[in-house]
Design a protein around this motif. Sequence first.
Motif, PDB file in Angstrom:
ATOM      1  N   GLN A  97       0.837  -1.200   0.000  1.00 37.14           N
ATOM      2  CA  GLN A  97       0.000   0.000   0.000  1.00 37.14           C
ATOM      3  C   GLN A  97       0.868   1.244   0.000  1.00 37.14           C
ATOM      4  O   GLN A  97       0.536   2.232  -0.658  1.00 37.14           O
ATOM      5  CB  GLN A  97      -0.916  -0.014   1.234  1.00 37.14           C
ATOM      6  N   LYS A 140       0.732   7.601   3.577  1.00 36.19           N
ATOM      7  CA  LYS A 140       0.420   6.347   2.875  1.00 36.19           C
ATOM      8  C   LYS A 140       1.307   6.173   1.647  1.00 36.19           C
ATOM      9  O   LYS A 140       0.892   5.654   0.613  1.00 36.19           O
ATOM     10  CB  LYS A 140      -1.069   6.290   2.485  1.00 36.19           C
ATOM     11  N   PHE A 151      -3.822   0.333   8.585  1.00 32.44           N
ATOM     12  CA  PHE A 151      -3.318   1.705   8.516  1.00 32.44           C
ATOM     13  C   PHE A 151      -3.819   2.555   9.676  1.00 32.44           C
ATOM     14  O   PHE A 151      -3.083   3.399  10.197  1.00 32.44           O
ATOM     15  CB  PHE A 151      -3.683   2.356   7.178  1.00 32.44           C
TER      16      PHE A 151
END
Length: 855
Positions: free
Chosen positions: A634, A690, A653
Motif C-alpha cells: 500500500q 500512505k 493503517f
Amino acid sequence: MLDSNDCILSLDSLFFEKPIVHKKPLHQEPSPWQLEAPPSLAHIPATQDMQEEAESLSTLYVRFRSVFNEFPFFNYVQSKALDDVLYTSKNFVACAPTGSGKTVLFELAIIRLLMETPEPWKDVKAVYAPIKALCSQCFESWKKKFGPLGLNCKELTGDTEIDDFFEIQDSHIILTTPEKWDSMTRKWKDNCLLQLVRLFLIDEVHVVKDTTRGATLEVVVSRMKAVHTYRTSQNPEAGLSMRFVAASATIPNISDIADWLSNEGVQATYLDMDESHRPVKLRKVVLGFPCSPNQTEFKFDLSLNYKMANIIQTYSDQKPALVFCSTRKGAQQSAAVLAKDARFIMSIDHKQLMKNANSILDTKLRLMMLGVGYHHAGVALSDRKLIEEAFTLGDLPVLTTRTLAMGVNLPAHLVVIKSTMQYVSGSCEEYSEADLLQMIGRAGRPQFDTSATAVIMTKIQTRDKYMQLMNGAEIIESSLHSHLVEHLNAEIVLQTISDVNMALDWIRSTFLYIRALKNPTHYLCLKNLNSLSSIGLIDMDEDINIKPTAGRLMARYCVAFDTMKQFSEVAGTENLSDLIELVSKSREFSDIQLRMNEKRPLNTLNRDKNRVTIFPIEGKIKTSEMKVNLIQAQLGSISIQEFGLTQDTAKIFRNGMRISRLSEFLTQRSKTGFSAVLNSLILAKCFRAKLWENSPYVSKQLDKITAMVNSGLTTFSKIEQTNGRELELILNRHPPFGNQIRESVIHLPKYEVTLEQLPGYSGATAEIMVRVNLKNQAQLLSKRTARDHHYVSLIIGDSDNTVVFLQKLDFMLLKCGSWSKKIDVAKASKGEEISVNLISSEYGLDIQQKFTVHY
C-alpha cells in the motif's frame, strides 16, 4: 396476586396525574400488588410548597406525553420501575428479560432530568452508551420522541475525530459506545462540555463481563464518577448530581451491579425481574448437532441449512420466522436451501407476495414467491425496504438476515440463530452474550403474540454452555483485570491518579473491586503499577507519588502495554525494515488473520519484480505478522484487488498510524540510537502520507489528484516547473485546474538547512551553528497547502549512532522565517562526519545532508 399481564399502568390515568410522594424501596419484598385510583392532590400528605411543586410537575407531564404515544399503558416491568426511575434521582439498575421494554426506563430517566432542570435546557447533557448495534436504532427513535421537546440527539461512533467536541456542543442526548466515550473522555479536564453530563445511561450492562468490551465500559463508568467528584469539589454549592441508570438481561448477581453504581452513602436501587415477567412469554430451545473434529466451521454452518426447514415448521406455529446467519453469503445460501426444502406460503395472500416479488430489483430475491427472503447491508435499499415491509406485515413467512442487521427492528414469532460462531476478520469466534441476547430479543411481537420461541443451533459439545447462558445462571465477573495496565496508565496521564492511595481509591470505584472481594480466586494479583514503572511509562518516588512520563503517549494513542514494552526493547540500530517488522508484531494486530485465499496474492506482492515491496520477506507467507508486514504494498501505491485484504489494509493503517507515532517514545529515551529514531520519524511520516518517503507517487498527496508517474512528474519540483495547460492535458481536466495544482505545490513549505562551525577548536568538542530557513515564508503567510499541525523534525546524529541533537519545529518557523541554534558536538570514535536530517511530518520535503566537523 394479579397476573402480570393485568399489572399495567395507564399513562393517562396514573403517570400523568399527581405524583405519589411516599415510595417503598423496590428491593424490599413487595406486598400483593393492586391497581388503585391515583389519590387527589388534597389527599397527598405534603406541605403547601410540595403541592405547588406537584402542580407544576403535573403541567410538565402533559408536555412529556408525546414521548410515549406509541402505547397507552406501561407494561408490568415498566410499571414496577416507575417510582424509582421517575420520582427519585437515585442510581437505578433494572434486571429484566430481553424484549421487556427496558428502553422506556431510559426515557423516563431523561424526563426526570428535564423535570429537575429549569428551562431553557441548554446545559442538559445525557449520555446513552449501548452496544453499537443499538446506537442507530435508538438514535432514530429518540430524535423523533425528544426532538419536539427541543432536545438535540447526536450519534457518535467510530474512530475519534477532532470535531467531535464541536458536534456535541449543542447536543442534549449523546448516543455513543463505551469505546468511543472512552477515547473522548481521556481529556475531560480540558473540556467543560464533558463536565456537564448529569445522566449516564448504560444499556446491556452485563456486557461488563465481555473480555473485549467489558473493561472499557467499567473504566468509563469509573471515570464518570471521577468527573462528578471533581465537579463537586470545584463547585460544591451548585449541587449538581451524576445519575447512573443501567439495564441488564437476566443475571443472578444484579445486586453487585447496584453496589458498583452506588454513590457514597446512597445505595443504588434495583429491580430484579425473571423471565416470567416478559411481555411475550419466550420459549428457549438449544439444539446440539454433531460436529466431527475434522469438520470445519464452514462445513458445519453449511450442514445446518438442511436442518432449518424442519425446525421452522416445528416451532413457527405458522407465524413469521427470522433466521440469523453469520455472513451475507450464509444468509443467501440459507434462504435458497429453505426455498427448495419447503414452501412457506401458509395462510397468507399469495397475490400480495407475488406483487412484492415482482417489485424486487435483485433477481435472486425472487425466491420471495416461495415464502423466503434474505436481508443484509449488501441488498439494495429499495429491496431492503420492500423485504422489511413484507415481513413486518406478515406477508413474508421466513426471512434470513446477517447478524449485523440486528439493529434493524424486525420482530418475529420465531427466531433461529444458525450456529453460535461468526466470522470476524477471516477467523471464527463465538458470538458475545450481548449479541446473542439482542438476536433472541427479536422473538415476540407484542401486538400479535402472547408467546414466542427462540432456537439456538450449536454443536452438541457447547449445548450445555448455551443452555446455562439462556437461563441466566452465569455469575457476571469483571474483565478489567486482564486490561488493567492500559487503563491504569490512562488514568495516571489524566491525573485521576497521582499517588498509590488514589490508585487504590480508583480501584475501589470499579466493578472489579466489588467482585474481587467476593471471588478473589478469579482475579490475578494486581501489580500493574510496577509493570508501568519498569519500562519508564511512569515514575514512582519513595513517597509513593506517581507521575506519568512516556505513559502519556500510550494513553494519547490508545496503545496496548505489550506494544509499549516491545518498543522499549528497541536496540537503537534498527533500520526501516526492522521497524516495519516491529510494528507488524504489535498487539493491536492480533485479530488480523491470514485467510487461505489471501496467500497467493500476498506471495505475489512479496515476489514483485518491480520491488514495490521494498523489504521482501524470506520464504512464503505463513503468518498474520507476515501479512501485516506486506502492507508495504500500500505504501508503494499498488492496488489490492482482494476485497478482504482491502478491508484489512484500512484497519492496519488506522492502527499503524497510531503505533508509528511511538517515534516520540523513542525520542524521549536517551539510550535510543540515532538510526532507530531517524527511521521511526520516517516511518511515522510514511503512514500519514500512505507513501514511501521517496515514492514517485507524491502527487497523490495533493487534494483530488491521481498519480502523475506515467508523465514523469514524480517530485513536487517537477510539478511546479510544468505549465498549467500541460498539467490539464495530463489529467484531462479543464482550466484553471492546472494553475490550481501548481499553486498547491508552490505553497508547500520549502526549507534550507545550513551548518557553520564556530571558531575555537578543541580536541573533544566542537561548536556548530545550525540554521533552518523557510525560503518561501512570504508566500506561506498569505496561503499554505500544508495543514496547521504540519511540522518538521531536525535530527542530527554522529558516526557512533548517537543522537547529537533533536528538535521539533512547527508554527514558530512559519512566524519567524528562520530558526538557529548553537550546539555542541562531541567527537565520535568512528569518524568526524555527522548526518543532518530535516524530516517533514507529512510531505516529501525532507533534507538529508552530511557535514564534517573539525577538532
